[in-house]
Design a protein around this motif. Structure first.
Motif, PDB file in Angstrom:
ATOM      1  N   THR A 168      12.320 -26.634 -40.333  1.00 23.90           N
ATOM      2  CA  THR A 168      11.883 -26.469 -39.062  1.00 23.90           C
ATOM      3  C   THR A 168      12.487 -27.370 -37.914  1.00 23.90           C
ATOM      4  OG1 THR A 168       9.982 -27.970 -39.103  1.00 23.90           O
ATOM      5  CG2 THR A 168       9.885 -25.500 -39.848  1.00 23.90           C
ATOM      6  N   ARG A 169      12.930 -28.727 -38.330  1.00 19.75           N
ATOM      7  CA  ARG A 169      13.534 -29.504 -37.459  1.00 19.75           C
ATOM      8  C   ARG A 169      14.727 -29.182 -37.412  1.00 19.75           C
ATOM      9  NH1 ARG A 169       9.832 -32.978 -40.688  1.00 19.75           N
ATOM     10  NH2 ARG A 169      11.252 -33.708 -41.910  1.00 19.75           N
ATOM     11  N   LEU A 170      15.453 -28.879 -38.493  1.00 19.13           N
ATOM     12  CA  LEU A 170      16.735 -28.154 -38.384  1.00 19.13           C
ATOM     13  C   LEU A 170      16.889 -27.174 -37.434  1.00 19.13           C
ATOM     14  CD1 LEU A 170      19.867 -27.766 -39.171  1.00 19.13           C
ATOM     15  CD2 LEU A 170      18.990 -26.581 -41.258  1.00 19.13           C
ATOM     16  N   GLN A 171      15.959 -26.291 -37.511  1.00 20.83           N
ATOM     17  CA  GLN A 171      16.155 -25.200 -36.717  1.00 20.83           C
ATOM     18  C   GLN A 171      16.126 -25.487 -35.241  1.00 20.83           C
ATOM     19  OE1 GLN A 171      13.041 -22.911 -38.494  1.00 20.83           O
ATOM     20  NE2 GLN A 171      14.251 -21.402 -39.656  1.00 20.83           N
ATOM     21  N   ARG A 172      15.078 -26.566 -34.881  1.00 21.30           N
ATOM     22  CA  ARG A 172      15.015 -26.736 -33.581  1.00 21.30           C
ATOM     23  C   ARG A 172      16.147 -27.582 -32.929  1.00 21.30           C
ATOM     24  NH1 ARG A 172       9.497 -28.341 -35.284  1.00 21.30           N
ATOM     25  NH2 ARG A 172      10.149 -30.596 -35.540  1.00 21.30           N
TER      26      ARG A 172
END
Length: 254
Positions: A168-172
């Motif tokens: 999810t941090r990668l996606q953000r």
């Protein structure tokens, strides 16, 4: 740590046009193998790395983060770019990593082929991951979403939540920098995908600065389209893009 049978990385040396193909979260290079072999047979140099923590155990995956996965594909890109024109392809989270490469190294990414790229999710549990990962280390598996009878995906039987929180941090991060992407894009989206919502592809298309963009909807495949009924459409479109960007750079694909 032993590697699951069939989950090994793939490489083939060909001409001076290269395809770097990136598998998804909890998956392995096996999901990209047919794509890789198709391009190798056409004369391309091909690399399909095994992302850290993948193809072994989900517990090991829980000890890795997106920065580890990105560092792996970045090393491959920089090694190839020294003497190749490089097209980067990615499935699901591999698509997010491919986009990150294009954001960080636009001079080295001549084209992007994205298959159901995962830059956002609509799963109601995702905002709760910081809490949930402290209560349980894993969720049920997300792999194996294939419509076609017969093929199966080598993927974990559980979804590791510590690593999932890092996704999810990668996606953000990728969503925040989509405007930095200028490479030509061929985006393949399955009409029915039980893992990544259509809004993820829409976010990519709305956010990038690329002017050469084409979306193809795959009518007969689920999430792992590289192993599904429409795989040939993906492979053909990917090779066509590789040939075009090769010609633009003065190189030729057989």
């Amino acid at each position: 740590m032993p590697i699951l049978p069939g989950a090994e990385p793939f490489q083939a040396d060909g001409g001076d046009v290269a395809a770097l193909l990136v598998h998804g979260f909890t998956g392995t290079p096996q999901s990209m193998r047919d794509w890789a072999e198709h391009h190798a047979a056409a004369g391309l140099t091909v690399r399909v790395p095994r992302l850290p923590g993948h193809g072994t155990t989900w517990q090991e995956c829980n000890r890795t983060r997106w920065e580890d996965w990105y560092a792996c594909v970045e090393r491959e890109l920089l090694a190839l770019a020294a003497d190749h024109t490089v097209v980067v392809g990615g499935l699901s989270m591999g698509g997010a990593l491919a986009l990150r490469l294009a954001q960080e190294h636009p001079e080295h990414v001549a084209g992007l082929v994205l298959v159901n790229p995962a830059v956002r999710t609509e799963d109601w549990r995702i905002p709760l991951l910081p809490l949930l990962r402290r209560l349980t280390p894993s969720f049920p598996a997300i792999g194996g979403d294939i419509r076609k009878d017969g093929p199966s995906e080598i993927a974990y039987t559980r979804t590791p939540l510590h690593a999932g929180a890092s996704v999810t941090r990668l996606q953000r991060t990728v969503r925040g920098d989509l405007s930095r992407v200028t490479a030509p894009i061929r985006l393949f989206r399955s009409a029915v995908d039980h893992v990544v919502p259509a809004s993820s592809s829409a976010a990519v298309l709305a956010g990038v600065s690329s002017t050469d963009v084409e979306q193809v909807v795959l009518p007969d495949s689920y999430h792992v389209a590289t192993l599904d009924h429409d795989a040939a459409t993906v492979f053909g479109g990917s090779l066509a893009l590789a040939r075009r960007v090769a010609a633009d750079s003065g190189r030729v694909v057989a």
